[in-house]
Design a protein around this motif. Structure first.
Motif, mmCIF file in Angstrom:
data_model
loop_
_atom_site.group_PDB
_atom_site.id
_atom_site.type_symbol
_atom_site.label_atom_id
_atom_site.label_comp_id
_atom_site.label_asym_id
_atom_site.label_seq_id
_atom_site.Cartn_x
_atom_site.Cartn_y
_atom_site.Cartn_z
ATOM 1 N N LYS A 145 0.825 -1.212 0.000
ATOM 2 C CA LYS A 145 0.000 0.000 0.000
ATOM 3 C C LYS A 145 0.860 1.263 0.000
ATOM 4 O O LYS A 145 0.574 2.227 -0.713
ATOM 5 C CB LYS A 145 -0.927 -0.003 1.215
ATOM 6 N N ARG A 146 1.915 1.230 0.796
ATOM 7 C CA ARG A 146 2.785 2.404 0.910
ATOM 8 C C ARG A 146 3.493 2.700 -0.408
ATOM 9 O O ARG A 146 3.577 3.858 -0.837
ATOM 10 C CB ARG A 146 3.799 2.177 2.030
ATOM 11 N N ALA A 203 1.095 3.942 -3.057
ATOM 12 C CA ALA A 203 0.749 5.351 -2.824
ATOM 13 C C ALA A 203 1.834 6.288 -3.347
ATOM 14 O O ALA A 203 1.553 7.463 -3.631
ATOM 15 C CB ALA A 203 0.523 5.589 -1.330
ATOM 16 N N LEU A 239 -6.555 -6.930 -1.297
ATOM 17 C CA LEU A 239 -5.517 -5.907 -1.280
ATOM 18 C C LEU A 239 -5.424 -5.187 -2.618
ATOM 19 O O LEU A 239 -5.231 -3.958 -2.665
ATOM 20 C CB LEU A 239 -4.173 -6.544 -0.916
ATOM 21 N N ASP A 284 -8.121 -2.694 -2.550
ATOM 22 C CA ASP A 284 -7.782 -1.551 -1.688
ATOM 23 C C ASP A 284 -6.833 -0.588 -2.396
ATOM 24 O O ASP A 284 -7.004 0.642 -2.323
ATOM 25 C CB ASP A 284 -7.134 -2.042 -0.388
ATOM 26 N N ILE A 285 -5.831 -1.141 -3.067
ATOM 27 C CA ILE A 285 -4.833 -0.304 -3.736
ATOM 28 C C ILE A 285 -5.439 0.442 -4.916
ATOM 29 O O ILE A 285 -5.222 1.652 -5.083
ATOM 30 C CB ILE A 285 -3.632 -1.164 -4.188
ATOM 31 N N ALA A 300 -7.736 3.238 -3.998
ATOM 32 C CA ALA A 300 -7.011 4.401 -3.492
ATOM 33 C C ALA A 300 -6.247 5.126 -4.602
ATOM 34 O O ALA A 300 -5.511 6.080 -4.328
ATOM 35 C CB ALA A 300 -6.037 3.972 -2.397
ATOM 36 N N GLU A 345 2.908 -0.699 9.519
ATOM 37 C CA GLU A 345 2.962 0.529 8.711
ATOM 38 C C GLU A 345 4.256 1.306 8.952
ATOM 39 O O GLU A 345 4.756 1.980 8.040
ATOM 40 C CB GLU A 345 1.754 1.410 9.030
#
Length: 244
Positions: free
Chosen positions: A24-25, A28, A46, A49-50, A53, A217
């Motif tokens: 995710k990081r 982003a 996942l 989710d990605i 976003a 995280e």
């Protein structure tokens, strides 16, 4: 743009914990993520989710103990996005036991995942990186690869192994070949790992140790820092301890 923008990035053991947080990081920050793990439902979630976003991701069910699975994973990445720019070698298994317990089954599982899994992933991405003289490999180690804790002899040994291959890889391909080789060495992370310890006494030790665990995280931020560097710089090792 940062150094992660559009970077084709494989993350192993990406379905939860450090792997999911890292995926995710990096997404982003603009990386194109290829997720690898054995749980397809979690991988699909996942990816959703990605993408929701605003990121880019795909997945393949992958067993890192099978070298052919890693080759197929790299093939998917190349077909979907292009040559692999980054490998986050994250698959790991931490199982506690005393030597007197002779928990050979747990030892073998850690060796298969923590040693062979890392080697298979490196072997799958390295030839193309060497040909292009470009690429980033980040191996997830542990503070257990610096000092061995109680009940963690074999686990610690696997992390010493990762430290050793990372140093060797950096010397052989990180100097003169344009490949950045990094390592992140976290303390105990809150990923649910303690519940996977099969040995009763080992589980007690694991649960006690897990009380001061670091959120995944925070480790993902360290991974992003190590990878988001210009080609002239390599972050050799980031060691992360909790302060509490």
């Amino acid at each position: 743009m940062g150094n992660l923008t559009n970077a084709v990035t494989i993350v192993t053991s990406a379905s939860s914990g450090i792997g999911a947080a890292t995926a995710k990081r990096l997404a982003a920050s603009g990386a194109r993520i290829v997720l690898a793990a054995r749980n397809e439902d979690k991988l699909k979630g996942l990816v959703s989710d990605i993408t929701e976003a605003g990121g880019t991701a795909t997945h393949r069910v992958t067993d890192v103990t099978d070298p052919d699975d890693l080759k197929a994973l790299v093939g998917l990445a190349e077909e979907t996005y292009g040559p692999v720019d980054i490998l986050v070698n994250n698959a790991g298994l931490m199982l506690f036991s005393k030597w007197e317990d002779t928990a050979v089954g747990d030892w073998d599982r850690m060796i298969d995942t923590n040693l062979r899994g890392y080697l298979h992933a490196i072997a799958a991405v390295l030839p193309s990186m060497l040909e292009r003289k470009s690429g980033r490999i980040l191996n997830m180690s542990s503070v257990a690869g610096i000092h061995v804790g109680d009940g963690a002899g074999v686990y610690g040994a696997t992390k010493f192994f990762i430290r050793g291959i990372t140093e060797s890889l950096r010397q052989e391909v990180g100097v003169g070949s344009g490949i950045q080789v990094s390592m992140v060495s976290p303390g105990v992370i809150d990923t649910g790992w303690a519940d996977k310890v099969s040995d009763a006494e080992g589980r007690k030790a694991a649960n006690e140790l897990n009380k001061g665990a670091i959120p995944p995280e925070d480790i993902a931020d360290a991974v992003a820092y190590a990878l988001d560097q210009p080609t002239s710089i390599t972050v050799n090792d980031v060691v992360i301890h909790p302060t509490n």
